[in-house]
Design a protein around this motif. Structure first.
Motif, PDB file in Angstrom:
ATOM      1  N   ILE A   1       0.833  -1.211   0.000  1.00 14.20           N
ATOM      2  CA  ILE A   1       0.000   0.000   0.000  1.00 14.20           C
ATOM      3  C   ILE A   1       0.865   1.258   0.000  1.00 14.20           C
ATOM      4  N   ASP A   2       0.244   2.347  -0.369  1.00 14.06           N
ATOM      5  CA  ASP A   2       0.915   3.648  -0.473  1.00 14.06           C
ATOM      6  C   ASP A   2       0.600   4.469   0.765  1.00 14.06           C
ATOM      7  N   LEU A   3       1.519   4.483   1.715  1.00 16.10           N
ATOM      8  CA  LEU A   3       1.300   5.194   2.960  1.00 16.10           C
ATOM      9  C   LEU A   3       2.652   5.525   3.574  1.00 16.10           C
ATOM     10  N   PRO A   4       2.829   6.722   4.113  1.00 19.54           N
ATOM     11  CA  PRO A   4       4.084   7.016   4.812  1.00 19.54           C
ATOM     12  C   PRO A   4       4.100   6.316   6.159  1.00 19.54           C
ATOM     13  N   VAL A   5       5.254   5.817   6.563  1.00 20.87           N
ATOM     14  CA  VAL A   5       5.383   5.198   7.881  1.00 20.87           C
ATOM     15  C   VAL A   5       5.507   6.310   8.909  1.00 20.87           C
ATOM     16  N   GLY A   6       4.476   6.505   9.697  1.00 21.15           N
ATOM     17  CA  GLY A   6       4.451   7.584  10.678  1.00 21.15           C
ATOM     18  C   GLY A   6       3.118   7.591  11.386  1.00 21.15           C
ATOM     19  N   ILE A   7       2.749   8.726  11.928  1.00 21.76           N
ATOM     20  CA  ILE A   7       1.504   8.832  12.671  1.00 21.76           C
ATOM     21  C   ILE A   7       0.304   8.490  11.799  1.00 21.76           C
ATOM     22  N   GLN A   8       0.378   8.802  10.507  1.00 23.63           N
ATOM     23  CA  GLN A   8      -0.744   8.496   9.614  1.00 23.63           C
ATOM     24  C   GLN A   8      -0.939   6.988   9.490  1.00 23.63           C
ATOM     25  N   SER A   9       0.170   6.231   9.353  1.00 24.09           N
ATOM     26  CA  SER A   9       0.032   4.770   9.260  1.00 24.09           C
ATOM     27  C   SER A   9      -0.411   4.191  10.599  1.00 24.09           C
ATOM     28  N   TYR A  10       0.026   4.808  11.710  1.00 23.32           N
ATOM     29  CA  TYR A  10      -0.451   4.355  13.021  1.00 23.32           C
ATOM     30  C   TYR A  10      -1.967   4.519  13.114  1.00 23.32           C
ATOM     31  N   LYS A  11      -2.466   5.691  12.706  1.00 26.25           N
ATOM     32  CA  LYS A  11      -3.896   5.973  12.821  1.00 26.25           C
ATOM     33  C   LYS A  11      -4.717   4.992  11.985  1.00 26.25           C
ATOM     34  N   LEU A  12      -4.217   4.662  10.799  1.00 32.46           N
ATOM     35  CA  LEU A  12      -4.941   3.733   9.944  1.00 32.46           C
ATOM     36  C   LEU A  12      -4.991   2.352  10.590  1.00 32.46           C
ATOM     37  N   GLY A  13      -3.847   1.873  11.102  1.00 35.76           N
ATOM     38  CA  GLY A  13      -3.819   0.577  11.773  1.00 35.76           C
ATOM     39  C   GLY A  13      -4.661   0.570  13.032  1.00 35.76           C
ATOM     40  N   TYR A  14      -4.639   1.675  13.761  1.00 36.62           N
ATOM     41  CA  TYR A  14      -5.443   1.804  14.979  1.00 36.62           C
ATOM     42  C   TYR A  14      -6.936   1.707  14.648  1.00 36.62           C
ATOM     43  N   ASP A  15      -7.366   2.409  13.602  1.00 36.95           N
ATOM     44  CA  ASP A  15      -8.777   2.370  13.206  1.00 36.95           C
ATOM     45  C   ASP A  15      -9.201   0.960  12.803  1.00 36.95           C
ATOM     46  N   LEU A  16      -8.333   0.250  12.080  1.00 38.16           N
ATOM     47  CA  LEU A  16      -8.656  -1.119  11.676  1.00 38.16           C
ATOM     48  C   LEU A  16      -8.794  -2.021  12.891  1.00 38.16           C
ATOM     49  N   ASN A  17      -7.883  -1.887  13.863  1.00 33.86           N
ATOM     50  CA  ASN A  17      -7.945  -2.715  15.069  1.00 33.86           C
ATOM     51  C   ASN A  17      -9.184  -2.416  15.899  1.00 33.86           C
ATOM     52  N   VAL A  18      -9.569  -1.144  15.964  1.00 30.55           N
ATOM     53  CA  VAL A  18     -10.769  -0.772  16.715  1.00 30.55           C
ATOM     54  C   VAL A  18     -11.997  -1.396  16.061  1.00 30.55           C
ATOM     55  N   GLN A  19     -12.040  -1.391  14.732  1.00 31.28           N
ATOM     56  CA  GLN A  19     -13.154  -2.020  14.018  1.00 31.28           C
ATOM     57  C   GLN A  19     -13.270  -3.494  14.375  1.00 31.28           C
ATOM     58  N   ARG A  20     -12.120  -4.158  14.517  1.00 32.96           N
ATOM     59  CA  ARG A  20     -12.110  -5.604  14.813  1.00 32.96           C
ATOM     60  C   ARG A  20     -12.205  -5.876  16.306  1.00 32.96           C
ATOM     61  N   ASP A  21     -12.206  -4.849  17.125  1.00 31.53           N
ATOM     62  CA  ASP A  21     -12.246  -4.993  18.574  1.00 31.53           C
ATOM     63  C   ASP A  21     -11.010  -5.730  19.093  1.00 31.53           C
ATOM     64  N   SER A  22      -9.856  -5.503  18.430  1.00 27.07           N
ATOM     65  CA  SER A  22      -8.626  -6.179  18.839  1.00 27.07           C
ATOM     66  C   SER A  22      -7.592  -5.226  19.428  1.00 27.07           C
ATOM     67  N   GLN A  23      -7.911  -3.929  19.488  1.00 24.22           N
ATOM     68  CA  GLN A  23      -6.998  -2.957  20.081  1.00 24.22           C
ATOM     69  C   GLN A  23      -7.267  -2.901  21.581  1.00 24.22           C
ATOM     70  N   THR A  24      -6.237  -3.095  22.401  1.00 18.54           N
ATOM     71  CA  THR A  24      -6.435  -3.109  23.848  1.00 18.54           C
ATOM     72  C   THR A  24      -5.928  -1.821  24.482  1.00 18.54           C
ATOM     73  N   VAL A  25      -6.412  -1.555  25.672  1.00 21.33           N
ATOM     74  CA  VAL A  25      -5.959  -0.382  26.403  1.00 21.33           C
ATOM     75  C   VAL A  25      -4.478  -0.493  26.738  1.00 21.33           C
ATOM     76  N   PHE A  26      -3.957  -1.712  26.833  1.00 23.21           N
ATOM     77  CA  PHE A  26      -2.543  -1.907  27.163  1.00 23.21           C
ATOM     78  C   PHE A  26      -1.649  -1.556  25.971  1.00 23.21           C
ATOM     79  N   ASP A  27      -2.105  -1.904  24.745  1.00 25.82           N
ATOM     80  CA  ASP A  27      -1.400  -1.454  23.549  1.00 25.82           C
ATOM     81  C   ASP A  27      -1.362   0.067  23.513  1.00 25.82           C
ATOM     82  N   ASN A  28      -2.526   0.675  23.745  1.00 26.30           N
ATOM     83  CA  ASN A  28      -2.603   2.139  23.737  1.00 26.30           C
ATOM     84  C   ASN A  28      -1.679   2.749  24.784  1.00 26.30           C
ATOM     85  N   ALA A  29      -1.670   2.162  25.967  1.00 25.00           N
ATOM     86  CA  ALA A  29      -0.876   2.710  27.067  1.00 25.00           C
ATOM     87  C   ALA A  29       0.595   2.802  26.685  1.00 25.00           C
TER      88      ALA A  29
END
Length: 351
Positions: free
Chosen positions: A163-191
């Protein structure tokens, strides 16, 4: 967005609006839909898997090349790659992104996925970003669990979409949104990750971080308080997200501040064994349940840690540790051959 928010060698494109970020997320989900209809590529045997091996993909709508970054377009033309195309990449060329939204990976969960992948094969492609500074290598944007499981299953390649994406906060946000959709992002990852973002000055304050993620500042504050816990303590809670959400983890963090790691591990075990509610734990933290907490059956010692043991994805027992010098292994439902094999291995290890 500050240039420091991107890995060296990546040129940030103009800031995108929320709707554009949403479109990017929908585009990745649409690509996954295309993959489900992709005819299987013929197996490659008798030779090493090269860095890029194109496979066929049915004609379908793909991202507009006019919106590509210059670096991605150059890479794509060099490799004859079509956006959305599924290719085989050597696992040794795949590496974690420094902006991966996930920090914790439960070993038992990875082992179960490895067994499934060994039997069923990889059904869904991962998303990767070329490391333009180190040609032939790729950052994982989405699919870290699958990469770990494939390695554990001793596979050599992984189905991927570049995919075409810069490795940085933008790629983090995209991965974070995908994980939230799947309910696989935990508060410990966020912490852990959010604490690192602030320490590395990607954001100047927790307020700026909250605004970027579209969250209440109080949500970020709770996660940052949990980040003060040792990772060994967090690991005990990561495997049970049904019992340790942000509120429960916050109370555990408060208890750790007052009592230390050993007492906190005992509290975590008690939360699981006695099915304590968040309110009951809050009472323990405030000292209203101190007498009840210290009361134990005569002669009974609480274990400090417990590891569930599974064979073929099925629980067969556990391994418990007590104090500084005691281990207790309990297994059941084994075949006679498996039982004897385990006994031989333990005897060999203890000699």
């Amino acid at each position: 967005m500050k240039p420091s928010q991107f890995a060296k060698g990546f040129q940030a494109r103009p800031d995108t609006t929320s709707s554009e970020k949403r479109t990017a997320l929908d585009r990745l989900n649409a690509i996954d839909g295309l993959v489900a209809n992709e005819p299987k590529a013929p197996a490659i045997a008798g030779r090493p898997i090269p860095a890029v091996v194109p496979s066929r993909l049915q004609d379908a709508e793909i991202p507009d090349p006019d919106n590509e970054s210059a670096a991605y377009r150059a890479w794509r033309l060099e490799h004859g790659y079509r956006p959305g195309q599924v290719i085989e990449l050597a696992l040794k060329t795949i590496k974690p992104s420094p902006f991966n939204p996930r920090h914790f990976y439960v070993k038992s969960s990875i082992a179960e996925l490895a067994v499934n992948l060994a039997k069923q094969g990889q059904q869904q492609a991962i998303h990767v970003i070329p490391d333009y500074d180190n040609p032939g290598t790729y950052f994982v944007s989405d699919g870290g669990r699958r990469v770990r499981a494939l390695k554990e299953a001793n596979k050599e390649s992984v189905k991927s979409i570049v995919i075409d994406l810069p490795v940085g906060i933008q790629s983090y946000k995209l991965g974070y949104d995908l994980n939230v959709q799947r309910d696989s992002q935990t508060v410990f990852d966020n912490a852990v990750v959010w604490r690192r973002f602030l320490d590395e000055r990607h954001f100047q304050s927790q307020k700026e971080l909250a605004e970027h993620l579209g969250l209440d500042e109080s949500t970020v504050a709770v996660a940052l308080s949990i980040a003060k816990l040792p990772e060994t303590v967090m690991q005990e809670m990561v495997a049970r997200p049904d019992r340790f959400g942000s509120n429960m983890a916050y109370q555990v963090g408060r208890y750790h501040t007052a009592r230390g790691a050993d007492a906190t591990l005992r509290l975590i075990n008690r939360i699981l064994s006695d099915d304590l509610s968040t309110r009951q734990v809050a009472d323990i933290v405030k000292g209203r349940a101190t007498a009840q907490e210290s009361a134990k059956p005569a002669g009974r010692q609480r274990y400090a840690q417990r590891l569930e043991i599974k064979l073929g994805g099925v629980s067969v027992g556990d391994l418990k540790s007590y104090g500084d010098d005691r281990l207790e292994l309990r297994l059941k439902g084994l075949t006679r051959e498996k039982r004897d094999d385990i006994l031989r291995q333990i005897e060999k290890m203890l000699k």
